[in-house]
Scaffold this motif. Structure first.
Motif, PDB file in Angstrom:
ATOM      1  N   ALA A   1      73.036  62.972 -21.367  1.00 21.00           N
ATOM      2  CA  ALA A   1      73.914  62.482 -19.910  1.00 21.00           C
ATOM      3  C   ALA A   1      73.054  61.429 -19.557  1.00 21.00           C
ATOM      4  N   PRO A   2      73.418  60.604 -18.441  1.00 20.75           N
ATOM      5  CA  PRO A   2      71.865  59.933 -17.479  1.00 20.75           C
ATOM      6  C   PRO A   2      71.652  60.388 -16.861  1.00 20.75           C
ATOM      7  N   THR A   3      72.258  61.613 -16.050  1.00 23.13           N
ATOM      8  CA  THR A   3      71.937  61.759 -14.950  1.00 23.13           C
ATOM      9  C   THR A   3      70.411  62.985 -15.443  1.00 23.13           C
ATOM     10  N   GLY A   4      70.495  63.040 -16.736  1.00 21.44           N
ATOM     11  CA  GLY A   4      68.885  64.067 -17.538  1.00 21.44           C
ATOM     12  C   GLY A   4      67.913  63.161 -16.830  1.00 21.44           C
ATOM     13  N   VAL A   5      68.251  61.563 -16.732  1.00 20.51           N
ATOM     14  CA  VAL A   5      67.204  60.099 -17.348  1.00 20.51           C
ATOM     15  C   VAL A   5      67.390  59.820 -15.599  1.00 20.51           C
ATOM     16  N   MET A   6      67.722  59.502 -15.329  1.00 17.73           N
ATOM     17  CA  MET A   6      67.736  58.732 -14.157  1.00 17.73           C
ATOM     18  C   MET A   6      67.219  58.904 -12.697  1.00 17.73           C
ATOM     19  N   PRO A   7      66.976  60.247 -12.608  1.00 14.26           N
ATOM     20  CA  PRO A   7      66.407  60.858 -11.318  1.00 14.26           C
ATOM     21  C   PRO A   7      64.984  60.435 -11.324  1.00 14.26           C
ATOM     22  N   PHE A   8      64.491  59.981 -12.538  1.00 14.27           N
ATOM     23  CA  PHE A   8      63.130  59.858 -12.665  1.00 14.27           C
ATOM     24  C   PHE A   8      62.788  58.469 -12.053  1.00 14.27           C
TER      25      PHE A   8
ATOM     26  N   VAL B   1      65.654  56.894  -9.472  1.00 10.08           N
ATOM     27  CA  VAL B   1      66.227  56.377  -8.627  1.00 10.08           C
ATOM     28  C   VAL B   1      66.412  58.076  -7.514  1.00 10.08           C
ATOM     29  N   GLY B   2      66.346  57.175  -6.493  1.00 14.76           N
ATOM     30  CA  GLY B   2      66.657  59.063  -5.378  1.00 14.76           C
ATOM     31  C   GLY B   2      65.002  59.203  -4.996  1.00 14.76           C
ATOM     32  N   ALA B   3      65.418  60.476  -4.826  1.00 14.19           N
ATOM     33  CA  ALA B   3      63.960  61.202  -3.924  1.00 14.19           C
ATOM     34  C   ALA B   3      63.084  61.269  -4.670  1.00 14.19           C
ATOM     35  N   LEU B   4      62.292  60.275  -3.763  1.00 15.54           N
ATOM     36  CA  LEU B   4      60.361  60.521  -4.367  1.00 15.54           C
ATOM     37  C   LEU B   4      59.996  62.145  -4.235  1.00 15.54           C
ATOM     38  N   PRO B   5      58.707  62.140  -4.708  1.00 15.03           N
ATOM     39  CA  PRO B   5      58.758  63.765  -4.750  1.00 15.03           C
ATOM     40  C   PRO B   5      57.534  63.910  -3.286  1.00 15.03           C
TER      41      PRO B   5
ATOM     42  N   LEU C   1      69.746  50.454  -5.227  1.00 11.64           N
ATOM     43  CA  LEU C   1      70.242  51.421  -6.733  1.00 11.64           C
ATOM     44  C   LEU C   1      70.376  52.769  -6.521  1.00 11.64           C
ATOM     45  N   SER C   2      69.750  53.762  -5.539  1.00 15.25           N
ATOM     46  CA  SER C   2      70.296  55.050  -5.465  1.00 15.25           C
ATOM     47  C   SER C   2      72.130  55.063  -5.541  1.00 15.25           C
ATOM     48  N   ALA C   3      72.467  54.466  -4.598  1.00 15.57           N
ATOM     49  CA  ALA C   3      73.850  55.163  -3.801  1.00 15.57           C
ATOM     50  C   ALA C   3      74.602  55.157  -5.400  1.00 15.57           C
ATOM     51  N   LEU C   4      74.429  53.521  -6.292  1.00 14.22           N
ATOM     52  CA  LEU C   4      75.217  53.371  -7.317  1.00 14.22           C
ATOM     53  C   LEU C   4      74.440  54.568  -8.464  1.00 14.22           C
ATOM     54  N   ALA C   5      73.464  55.013  -8.428  1.00 14.44           N
ATOM     55  CA  ALA C   5      73.735  56.328  -9.483  1.00 14.44           C
ATOM     56  C   ALA C   5      74.417  57.355  -9.343  1.00 14.44           C
ATOM     57  N   ASP C   6      73.942  57.385  -7.710  1.00 10.13           N
ATOM     58  CA  ASP C   6      75.123  58.979  -6.659  1.00 10.13           C
ATOM     59  C   ASP C   6      76.287  58.359  -7.116  1.00 10.13           C
ATOM     60  N   LYS C   7      77.114  56.737  -7.298  1.00 11.53           N
ATOM     61  CA  LYS C   7      78.311  56.802  -7.808  1.00 11.53           C
ATOM     62  C   LYS C   7      78.601  57.647  -9.818  1.00 11.53           C
ATOM     63  N   ALA C   8      77.707  56.454 -10.317  1.00 13.92           N
ATOM     64  CA  ALA C   8      77.867  56.881 -11.818  1.00 13.92           C
ATOM     65  C   ALA C   8      77.930  58.150 -11.521  1.00 13.92           C
ATOM     66  N   SER C   9      77.161  59.185 -10.999  1.00 12.03           N
ATOM     67  CA  SER C   9      77.219  60.486 -11.149  1.00 12.03           C
ATOM     68  C   SER C   9      78.263  61.619 -10.352  1.00 12.03           C
ATOM     69  N   ALA C  10      79.235  60.867 -10.614  1.00 13.89           N
ATOM     70  CA  ALA C  10      80.063  61.289  -9.640  1.00 13.89           C
ATOM     71  C   ALA C  10      81.321  60.896 -10.378  1.00 13.89           C
ATOM     72  N   SER C  11      80.940  60.426 -11.509  1.00 15.11           N
ATOM     73  CA  SER C  11      82.052  59.499 -12.558  1.00 15.11           C
ATOM     74  C   SER C  11      81.952  60.197 -13.463  1.00 15.11           C
ATOM     75  N   VAL C  12      83.456  60.195 -14.310  1.00 14.22           N
ATOM     76  CA  VAL C  12      83.295  59.949 -15.623  1.00 14.22           C
ATOM     77  C   VAL C  12      84.066  59.140 -16.496  1.00 14.22           C
ATOM     78  N   GLY C  13      84.238  59.248 -17.847  1.00 14.27           N
ATOM     79  CA  GLY C  13      84.604  58.244 -18.810  1.00 14.27           C
ATOM     80  C   GLY C  13      84.257  56.946 -18.901  1.00 14.27           C
TER      81      GLY C  13
ATOM     82  N   LYS D   1      70.073  46.119 -12.995  1.00 15.37           N
ATOM     83  CA  LYS D   1      69.588  46.568 -11.759  1.00 15.37           C
ATOM     84  C   LYS D   1      68.046  46.625 -12.407  1.00 15.37           C
ATOM     85  N   LEU D   2      68.005  48.012 -13.183  1.00 14.44           N
ATOM     86  CA  LEU D   2      66.684  48.631 -13.293  1.00 14.44           C
ATOM     87  C   LEU D   2      65.675  47.654 -14.005  1.00 14.44           C
ATOM     88  N   LEU D   3      66.661  47.689 -15.212  1.00 10.66           N
ATOM     89  CA  LEU D   3      65.881  46.157 -15.715  1.00 10.66           C
ATOM     90  C   LEU D   3      65.723  44.824 -15.591  1.00 10.66           C
ATOM     91  N   ARG D   4      66.739  44.519 -14.186  1.00  9.71           N
ATOM     92  CA  ARG D   4      65.799  42.649 -13.781  1.00  9.71           C
ATOM     93  C   ARG D   4      65.197  43.107 -13.184  1.00  9.71           C
TER      94      ARG D   4
END
Length: 489
Positions: free
Chosen positions: A396-403, A405-409, A423-435, A448-451
């Motif tokens: 699941a991308p949710t196991g990768v993306m928090p490294f 985007v999102g909250a900092l150490p 970008l963080s808001a976009l990842a949050d929206k993806a985390s709450a979606s399926v399929g 967005k990350l790669l660009r």
């Protein structure tokens, strides 16, 4: 197996040395086939998924080790115990989310509905990891530290901590994934898991025929590969290693064009060879932020991965206002200097990475420490460039993306210190979606990350398992005790 587990309690851990024992003696609701990117029923026959709930239709023929039926109510009790903070399960929130879960069991209809207080699209992926403990284990949790109370195909018949663990096949197991039963051809009646702390010793025993299956690495893997009587099974993991730059203000790598240039200077295949030697040929280079066998992977982003070109790297720096003189780059009176950190266990990769940056005129300060030292520097932001290893346990991308985007150490794990709120808001929206909706959103996150040159995908790590000629591994996911089949003898 390397090392001896301190405890066999499936509530405490299902990683490391306890893993083959756990998944041989306990069932899960589902498994995952990375080749088809599809889930396979185990205790569950079918399921209906929404962003905030899953309704499972369960099998009615599942039996615990003691012969009692495993009911929806029993499964709900096991999952509640796993999520209970008092249990202290180290992976509970990572696999099942932080929002409270409600479990509704219907024994008559053989259904279990799990509802999350907040949408969490990776719930099915996380449930794949959670072993189901039978009522006998819930009633007396002390049993779980040295025994097993599950509905899996094997029983733990003997335990000699630090020496070996013996698994005995149940004769009544008929509900395994892909039609696995205890009566299927080649399923071994006994599996002895020996504790071997040295790859050299494991390789010797494999060659001598006293061990049938073992994982190996380094020179010992190369030594075994030369023997025609030994087969190798290579399986891609759910993780991906990348090269990352510190994006925090005040670091030279906060400039995306500097990161772009540094990434252009890195020959990813040569770096892989420096890290793995001859076994590098087993490994594929990363083509996006996620590995190819993970839902949400976007193949179209592979064109965004910078190509290796020292000349292009220098041109990028020049266009960004840096001036090269005497083999050194300066801008506004400041020398282009980067601090590269790494782990000693990465072999020659750290030195080679540093050398590739030096080749384009970067002043490199290399610091190689142990795991703890590297993690301290990473968490504290005391670096500019490093290799970042993600060895994920769920698809699941949710196991990768928090490294990324999102909250900092120290409150989060966004170790590259990416402060892009959009970008963080976009990842949050993806985390709450399926399929399909989730896949579309995760594709946008990766683009967005790669660009932005936030990371350079490097390699998709693999698990290599070696086996003798009379044993084969039927692999859906990672090699495990459930994949072993004896084909002769």
């Amino acid at each position: 197996m390397a090392g001896a587990p301190d405890s066999l309690d499936p509530f405490k851990t299902v990683t490391g040395t306890s893993t083959p024992i756990t998944y041989a003696t306990y069932d899960t609701l589902v498994q995952y086939n990375p080749k088809t990117k599809a889930y396979i029923g185990v205790v569950a026959k079918s399921w209906e998924v929404t962003p905030a709930s899953i309704k499972f239709q369960l099998r009615s023929d599942v039996k615990c080790r003691d012969g009692s039926a495993l009911t929806p109510t029993d499964i709900a009790a096991s999952l509640r115990a796993y999520m209970d903070p008092k249990t202290g399960s180290p992976y509970a929130t990572r696999w099942l989310g932080r929002a409270p879960l409600t479990f509704t069991a219907d024994d008559a209809g053989s259904t279990l509905t799990i509802t999350a207080a907040k949408p969490f699209g990776a719930l099915l992926a996380g449930l794949k990891m959670v072993p189901l403990v039978c009522p006998a284990g819930l009633k007396d949790r002390a049993k779980l530290a040295s025994g097993a109370e599950g509905s899996g195909p094997y029983e733990l018949a003997d335990s000699k901590p630090g020496i070996s663990y013996t698994l005995k096949l149940r004769d009544d197991y008929t509900w395994g994934p892909n039609g696995m039963t205890s009566g299927a051809p080649g399923v071994p009646e006994t599996i002895i898991l020996k504790v071997i702390n040295s790859d050299a010793t494991a390789a010797n025993e494999l060659l001598a025929g006293t061990v049938d299956v073992s994982g190996l690495g380094g020179v010992d893997a190369q030594r075994v590969q030369g023997n025609k009587s030994i087969a190798k099974t290579v399986v891609a993991t759910q993780g991906q290693w990348s090269v990352v730059g510190n994006m925090e203000a005040g670091h030279v790598t906060a400039d995306p064009e500097v990161r772009h240039a540094l990434f252009q200077a890195i020959d990813r295949r040569a770096l892989l060879l420096a890290y793995l030697g001859a076994t590098a040929s087993d490994v594929e280079l990363g083509t996006s932020v996620l590995p190819p066998n993970m839902p949400g992977y976007d193949e179209s982003t592979k064109g965004l991965v910078p190509e290796f070109s020292p000349d292009a790297a220098k041109a990028t720096l020049s266009a960004a206002g840096w001036t090269e003189s005497g083999g050194q780059w300066t801008k506004d009176g400041k020398v282009l200097q980067v601090r590269v950190i790494g782990v000693a266990g990465w072999g020659n990769a750290n030195e080679y990475l540093a050398s590739q940056l030096k080749n384009i005129g970067v002043d490199v300060k290399l610091s190689v420490t142990d795991d703890n030292g590297w993690l301290a520097d990473l968490s504290g932001g005391n670096y500019d460039i490093t290799i970042f290893p993600i060895d994920n346990s769920i698809e699941a991308p949710t196991g990768v993306m928090p490294f990324y985007v999102g909250a900092l150490p120290p409150t989060g794990t966004n170790f590259i210190r990416n402060s892009d709120a959009e970008l963080s808001a976009l990842a949050d929206k993806a985390s709450a979606s399926v399929g399909a909706e989730a896949d579309k959103l995760w594709a946008s996150v990766q683009t967005k990350l790669l660009r932005g040159y936030d990371l350079l995908p490097w390699q998709v790590p693999v698990t290599s398992v070696y086996s003798s000629s009379d044993v084969t591994l039927l692999v859906n996911g990672l090699p495990s005790t459930l994949a072993i089949r004896r084909i002769k003898g």
